[in-house]
Design an enzyme around this catalytic site. Sequence first.
Site, PDB file in Angstrom:
ATOM      1  N   GLY A 113     -15.445  84.103 -20.503  1.00  0.00           N
ATOM      2  CA  GLY A 113     -16.075  82.810 -20.207  1.00  0.00           C
ATOM      3  C   GLY A 113     -17.214  82.519 -21.151  1.00  0.00           C
ATOM      4  O   GLY A 113     -17.362  83.176 -22.184  1.00  0.00           O
ATOM      5  N   ASN A 114     -18.010  81.534 -20.796  1.00  0.00           N
ATOM      6  CA  ASN A 114     -19.208  81.232 -21.584  1.00  0.00           C
ATOM      7  C   ASN A 114     -20.290  80.712 -20.641  1.00  0.00           C
ATOM      8  O   ASN A 114     -20.037  80.527 -19.451  1.00  0.00           O
ATOM      9  CB  ASN A 114     -18.892  80.234 -22.704  1.00  0.00           C
ATOM     10  CG  ASN A 114     -18.382  78.917 -22.155  1.00  0.00           C
ATOM     11  OD1 ASN A 114     -19.132  78.158 -21.545  1.00  0.00           O
ATOM     12  ND2 ASN A 114     -17.093  78.648 -22.352  1.00  0.00           N
ATOM     13  N   ARG A 115     -21.476  80.479 -21.172  1.00  0.00           N
ATOM     14  CA  ARG A 115     -22.633  80.204 -20.312  1.00  0.00           C
ATOM     15  C   ARG A 115     -22.806  78.739 -19.959  1.00  0.00           C
ATOM     16  O   ARG A 115     -23.799  78.363 -19.345  1.00  0.00           O
ATOM     17  CB  ARG A 115     -23.899  80.748 -20.975  1.00  0.00           C
ATOM     18  CG  ARG A 115     -23.968  82.273 -20.895  1.00  0.00           C
ATOM     19  CD  ARG A 115     -25.073  82.854 -21.763  1.00  0.00           C
ATOM     20  NE  ARG A 115     -26.264  82.039 -21.756  1.00  0.00           N
ATOM     21  CZ  ARG A 115     -26.925  81.690 -22.854  1.00  0.00           C
ATOM     22  NH1 ARG A 115     -26.495  82.056 -24.033  1.00  0.00           N
ATOM     23  NH2 ARG A 115     -28.011  80.951 -22.765  1.00  0.00           N
ATOM     24  N   SER A 116     -21.852  77.885 -20.300  1.00  0.00           N
ATOM     25  CA  SER A 116     -22.025  76.459 -19.985  1.00  0.00           C
ATOM     26  C   SER A 116     -22.080  76.249 -18.465  1.00  0.00           C
ATOM     27  O   SER A 116     -21.237  76.754 -17.723  1.00  0.00           O
ATOM     28  CB  SER A 116     -20.862  75.658 -20.570  1.00  0.00           C
ATOM     29  OG  SER A 116     -20.910  74.349 -20.071  1.00  0.00           O
ATOM     30  N   ALA A 146     -17.392  73.261 -22.581  1.00  0.00           N
ATOM     31  CA  ALA A 146     -17.319  74.339 -23.564  1.00  0.00           C
ATOM     32  C   ALA A 146     -15.969  75.016 -23.341  1.00  0.00           C
ATOM     33  O   ALA A 146     -15.809  75.838 -22.431  1.00  0.00           O
ATOM     34  CB  ALA A 146     -18.473  75.308 -23.348  1.00  0.00           C
TER      35      ALA A 146
END
Length: 399
Positions: free
Chosen positions: A208-211, A274
Amino acid sequence: MLHGRRVVLGVGGGIAAYKAVDVCRRLVDAGALVSPVLTASALRFVGATTFSALASERARTSLWESPEVSPHTTLGQRADLVVVAPATARLLAAYAVGLADDLLVSTLLATRAPVVLCPAMHTEMWEHPAVQANVETLSTRGVHVVGPGDGRLAGGDCGPGRLAEPDEIVAACASALAGHRGGDLAGLRVLVTAGGTRERIDAVRFLGNRSSGKQGHALAAEAAARGAEVTLVTTAGLAWPVGVERIEVETAAELEHAVIERSHDADVVVMAAAVADFRPKEAVSTKLHRADGVPEVVLEPTTDILAALAARRRPGQTLVGFAAEHGDPRPGAVEKLRRKGVDLVVGNDVSAPGVGFGHDTNAVVIVGAGGMELNVGPADKRVVARAVLDAVLDHRSAP
Ligand code: CTP
């Protein structure tokens, strides 16, 4: 109209302050998220606790003793509407000349939201040329003035100066919201994506990512508030912007499917999500255990949805991309503008403090064709959303 809208309810120091309690209750009943702001003199007539108990949050009474560092800008920027009841002669004067000497007047000066003022005072004060001139000035600036009515006043007097009735005030708030900016996005279908995608590795793990999705949700809320028909495709479990069609997705493939399906009739597509550039080629359907050894995760590229949209765009469609960069976002944003063939790119430097992922604030550069470049922020994400949509409108009206 009021459901889910952020309303700052300012209460001035007059006997009619007790009626503001009823206004507060009615706004809450209509579904508004009410932030009460009481002046020092209002507190001599009514208690802050009464408003805190009725409203969705604690009443604020001072510029200096609020949870936020800068309560007036936070309140003003996030507000969909500011209503002041009662608006005293002092409040009218201070607002008319821009004298930000307390939290309420500072909030009034810090907002771009519609403002409804409900004056209440004795007839002699109301009819004084100074007060009339201030009301005139404020009306010319687009402020809505409701009342005062004619009737019984404090001390047994009778005449003009009585606070408008609470139901009249609430109706004026709804109509001010309805007419705000003349709904400059009315008639446009806007598709917004938000949040970070999660690409499954096994039954419990993902890439995943931090968005956080906050900027995308702010864009959807702002577009809807300005009259657009909005669809939000989101991975984020955030509050649902009012009047917005919401589609929940998790992976890049799900987001792609939802966006491609709905992009046919969208006038504007804003890709704030994102989206993962790579995903595991095969997800394991059960949970991997440590004893099974270190898994080898083979990645494959995802579709570049924005580039795909650009390749098949319909005439008149405006495409907006985002570029989360480390360091100066301008070069990356300009490069994406060209490479993806879109109309606008909103770049931000996610390594800067208080900017981007997870924060309520953002600082961006918006780039467009012909070297167009606009810096916005640091500011609340709703303010950034406003600027992005203004840029979309400018782009659409350019020859
Ligand atoms: N995007 C997309 N589909 C993807 C990946 C990204 O539509 N599979 C969109 C995002 O929503 C965003 C923009 O493209 O609007 C970001 O571009 P992207 O190329 O993903 O940026 P980075 O990966 O950060 O940069 P780079 O390609 O330079 O590595």
